[in-house]
Design an enzyme around this catalytic site. Structure first.
Site, PDB file in Angstrom:
ATOM      1  N   SER A 129     -10.270  -0.100   6.946  1.00 16.76           N
ATOM      2  CA  SER A 129      -9.660  -0.029   5.611  1.00 16.76           C
ATOM      3  C   SER A 129      -8.973  -1.287   5.112  1.00 16.76           C
ATOM      4  CB  SER A 129      -8.663   1.120   5.556  1.00 16.76           C
ATOM      5  OG  SER A 129      -9.362   2.326   5.387  1.00 16.76           O
ATOM      6  N   LYS A 160       0.855  -1.193   0.000  1.00 21.52           N
ATOM      7  CA  LYS A 160       0.000   0.000   0.000  1.00 21.52           C
ATOM      8  C   LYS A 160       0.887   1.239   0.000  1.00 21.52           C
ATOM      9  CE  LYS A 160      -3.924   2.068   2.524  1.00 21.52           C
ATOM     10  NZ  LYS A 160      -4.846   1.958   3.679  1.00 21.52           N
ATOM     11  N   SER A 220      -9.865   2.240   2.729  1.00 26.15           N
ATOM     12  CA  SER A 220      -8.940   2.952   1.875  1.00 26.15           C
ATOM     13  C   SER A 220      -7.936   2.053   1.154  1.00 26.15           C
ATOM     14  CB  SER A 220      -8.171   3.987   2.701  1.00 26.15           C
ATOM     15  OG  SER A 220      -7.344   3.345   3.657  1.00 26.15           O
TER      16      SER A 220
HETATM   17  N1  GLN Z   1     -13.341   4.644   5.995  1.00 26.75           N
HETATM   18  C1  GLN Z   1     -12.789   5.121   7.220  1.00 26.75           C
HETATM   19  C2  GLN Z   1     -12.363   6.550   7.064  1.00 26.75           C
HETATM   20  O1  GLN Z   1     -12.625   7.113   6.084  1.00 26.75           O
HETATM   21  C3  GLN Z   1     -11.644   4.245   7.659  1.00 26.75           C
HETATM   22  C4  GLN Z   1     -10.410   4.500   6.889  1.00 26.75           C
HETATM   23  C5  GLN Z   1      -9.265   3.636   7.330  1.00 26.75           C
HETATM   24  O2  GLN Z   1      -9.443   2.615   8.008  1.00 26.75           O
HETATM   25  N2  GLN Z   1      -8.073   4.070   6.995  1.00 26.75           N
HETATM   26  O3  GLN Z   1     -11.760   7.131   7.908  1.00 26.75           O
END
Ligand code: GLN
Length: 483
Positions: free
Chosen positions: A175, A76, A151
């Protein structure tokens, strides 16, 4: 070859059925062919990948191979990797070539794994659809009209489309698990502190955790053996004895007590998701598990609590991006303050700015007690709910996400709808617990559904066992989208 497990790849490499250079080239060719349609990778660098593959082949020839030596993994783009462009999905870091390796990256390097490239992600890991990336949205390989989740959406799409053997993700509020669910792959968010955050670009430091994403629980176990471990450069890294995460994979599940939180099975979950999750629970009963109803009464507050705490931490973490130390600087400005303002105004996208503003607000004098402190108190109550629940069960199960993958643009102008994608995952981060998602069927529109498994602190090996036994009995995890 592209459907082989990590174990099979390891055996094939050791037996010289294939070389690491050949395997890496195979994936590079697939990336060249399919990435234009999927946008799963931000950076590929065949020269650097093949150099690592060559070194791996030499190590195998010298009889010094570890399990993952020579296997190509995607990373990532939140992980700093020496010599690689490391953008975190943001214009702010569009020209940042990292001078050092994140701990997770150096662990893969030490194992002799090949870095195949850096995967696309929501900007600074803020999002649930990959649509906030400066590098454009990722497409779900099961249906390119739909999002892969976020994400870690680039990672999830790359694994599902066989554009890497497996890959890393990070999970602050869901995410790893939510994109794993939406792309039909397996993903694990470990207990907070198990994988070092050193060199992982910070979003919300008290919640961020790295973890593996792959096609099966067995693959995740092998990756955890490399990724986990104490690192003195992260003050929240836990000092624990090294463990073999694959040690319990083959244990039978007889007597396993599965807790089903009544709050997760109430309204909000799509009926297609409910059907697949219930079928999975029925399969677990066949494998010898029993089911108990449990309650997580404060979990309904997890989304609002998260959207106070995560932006608060983000507003502090992201203050370092000022156009001076690294990253984007506005080309024209009047004076120093103007340079800061313009660099941040032009370098950050809309969702990141929204979070910085919310975070600054809840931390400001006069609001700190009302929002930030209050949210911290509720966070403790949410964690306490799990302590109570684990007195009655060994693992908790439920849906990973309320729906299957939605259409690109569908939730674009409604941030709250987007935030609700993580309604079942966020409480786990707030409590610091391990959680995972495994494929358990298909819903409407033939899109994958994920089953979430939540374990008690440091119970990753047991969760992997629970997931692996299901994957021996079913084949959802081996389904692949048509190229
Ligand atoms: N979707 C969540 C957010 O927008 C979690 C994102 C994540 O776990 N990095 O913050």
């Amino acid at each position: 070859m592209i459907n082989s497990s990590l174990k099979q790849l390891s055996v094939a490499l050791a037996a010289r059925k294939i070389s690491s250079v050949e395997l890496t080239q195979l994936y590079l060719d697939r990336i060249a062919q399919h990435n234009p349609a999927l946008n799963a990778y931000i950076t590929v660098n065949p020269e650097m990948s093949l150099a690592q593959a060559k070194a791996a082949d030499a190590r195998i020839a010298a009889g010094q191979a570890d399990t993952l030596t020579g296997i190509p993994f995607a990373q990532k783009d939140i992980f700093c990797a020496k010599g690689w462009l490391t953008t975190c999905g943001s214009k702010m870091l569009h020209n940042f070539v990292s001078p050092y390796d994140a701990h997770v990256i150096s662990q893969f390097n030490e194992a002799g794994a090949v870095n195949l490239g850096k995967t696309n992600m929501d900007e600074f890991a803020m999002g649930s659809s990959n649509e906030t990336s400066y590098y454009g949205p990722v497409k779900n390989p099961w249906d390119t009209q739909r999002v892969p989740g976020g994400s870690s959406g680039g990672t999830a799409a790359a694994v599902a489309a066989r554009l890497c053997a497996a890959a890393t993700g990070t999970d602050t509020g869901g995410s790893i698990r939510q994109p794993a669910a939406l792309c039909g792959i397996s993903g694990l968010k470990p207990t907070y502190g198990v994988c070092s955050r050193y060199g992982m670009i910070a979003f919300a430091s008290s919640l961020d955790q790295a973890g593996p994403m792959g096609r099966s629980a067995e693959d995740l176990a092998l990756m955890m053996n490399v990724m986990a471990g104490y690192d003195e450069r992260d003050s929240t890294s836990l000092q624990r004895a090294k463990e073999d995460y694959a040690r319990d994979l083959n244990k039978p599940l007889t007597g396993l007590r599965i807790g089903l939180p009544k709050e997760f099975f109430a309204e909000g979950m799509g009926s297609d998701v409910a059907k697949a999750v219930e079928a999975a629970i029925a399969e677990y009963k066949k494998l010898g598990a029993t089911v108990v109803e449990i309650s997580l009464p404060n979990s309904k507050l997890s989304v609002p609590v998260y959207y106070v705490l995560a932006p608060a931490e983000a507003s502090s973490n992201l203050s370092r991006f000022d156009g001076v130390r690294y990253g984007y600087r506005a080309p024209e400005y009047a004076d120093l303050t103007d340079m800061y303002e313009k660099s941040r105004a032009q370098g950050f996208g809309a969702e990141v700015k929204r979070r910085i503003m919310i975070g600054t607000y809840v931390l400001s004098h006069g609001y700190y007690d009302a929002y930030y402190i209050k949210a911290q108190r509720i966070r403790r109550l949410i964690a306490q709910d799990f302590v109570e629940a684990f007195k009655q069960c060994d693992v908790i199960m439920g849906p990973t996400s309320p729906s299957t993958a939605f259409k690109l643009g569908e939730k674009g102008d409604d941030p709250v709808q987007m935030y609700l994608s993580d309604i079942y995952t966020i409480a786990v981060n707030l409590a610091g617990l391990p959680g995972m998602s495994i494929p358990c069927g298909f819903g409407d529109n033939n899109m994958p559904v994920g089953l979430q498994i939540i374990g008690n602190y440091f119970e990753e090996a047991r969760m992997l066992n629970v997931a692996h036994q299901y994957q021996l009995a079913t084949d959802w995890h081996s389904r692949a989208p048509q190229p």
